[in-house]
Write a protein that holds these residues in place. Structure first.
Motif, PDB file in Angstrom:
ATOM      1  N   HIS A   1      -2.678  50.722 110.034  1.00 40.36           N
ATOM      2  CA  HIS A   1      -3.355  52.013 110.189  1.00 40.36           C
ATOM      3  C   HIS A   1      -3.064  52.637 111.544  1.00 40.36           C
TER       4      HIS A   1
ATOM      5  N   CYS B   1      -7.270  56.908 111.684  1.00 40.67           N
ATOM      6  CA  CYS B   1      -7.483  56.818 110.228  1.00 40.67           C
ATOM      7  C   CYS B   1      -8.951  56.545 109.907  1.00 40.67           C
TER       8      CYS B   1
ATOM      9  N   TYR C   1      -9.897  55.084 107.369  1.00 40.19           N
ATOM     10  CA  TYR C   1      -9.960  53.796 106.665  1.00 40.19           C
ATOM     11  C   TYR C   1      -9.700  52.639 107.620  1.00 40.19           C
TER      12      TYR C   1
ATOM     13  N   CYS D   1      -0.827  51.967 105.289  1.00 39.96           N
ATOM     14  CA  CYS D   1      -1.994  52.575 104.641  1.00 39.96           C
ATOM     15  C   CYS D   1      -1.559  53.831 103.871  1.00 39.96           C
TER      16      CYS D   1
ATOM     17  N   CYS E   1      -2.962  57.135 106.006  1.00 37.29           N
ATOM     18  CA  CYS E   1      -2.470  57.523 107.333  1.00 37.29           C
ATOM     19  C   CYS E   1      -1.000  57.183 107.553  1.00 37.29           C
TER      20      CYS E   1
HETATM   21 ZN   LIG Z   1      -5.020  54.220 107.351  1.00 38.75          ZN
END
Ligand SMILES: [Zn+2]
Length: 68
Positions: A19, A23, A25, A58, A61
């Protein structure tokens, strides 16, 4: 350049996701490992592969490094 992190915890399929720092996430602080500053996700994935055999970008991102 951007800061990249890898998730210490594998996904269900065994992937350790890479990531970018912004991001949404991003794994929790205790579950991520700082990889360094990279101009693209490719360098970050390469770095992450030194630590984990199965790495993926990811989807959100680092889509150019994401393989399904
Ligand atoms: Zn990410």
């Amino acid at each position: 350049m951007a800061s990249y992190y890898v998730n210490k915890l594998a996904q269900d399929n065994g992937d350790h996701e890479v990531h970018k720092s912004e991001c949404s996430y991003m794994p929790a602080a205790g579950n991520r490992l700082y990889l360094g500053e990279f101009s693209s996700c490719h360098g970050a994935v390469w770095e992450a592969r030194k630590r984990y055999p199965q790495v993926n970008g990811c989807y959100h991102c680092s889509r150019e490094c994401h393989t399904s």
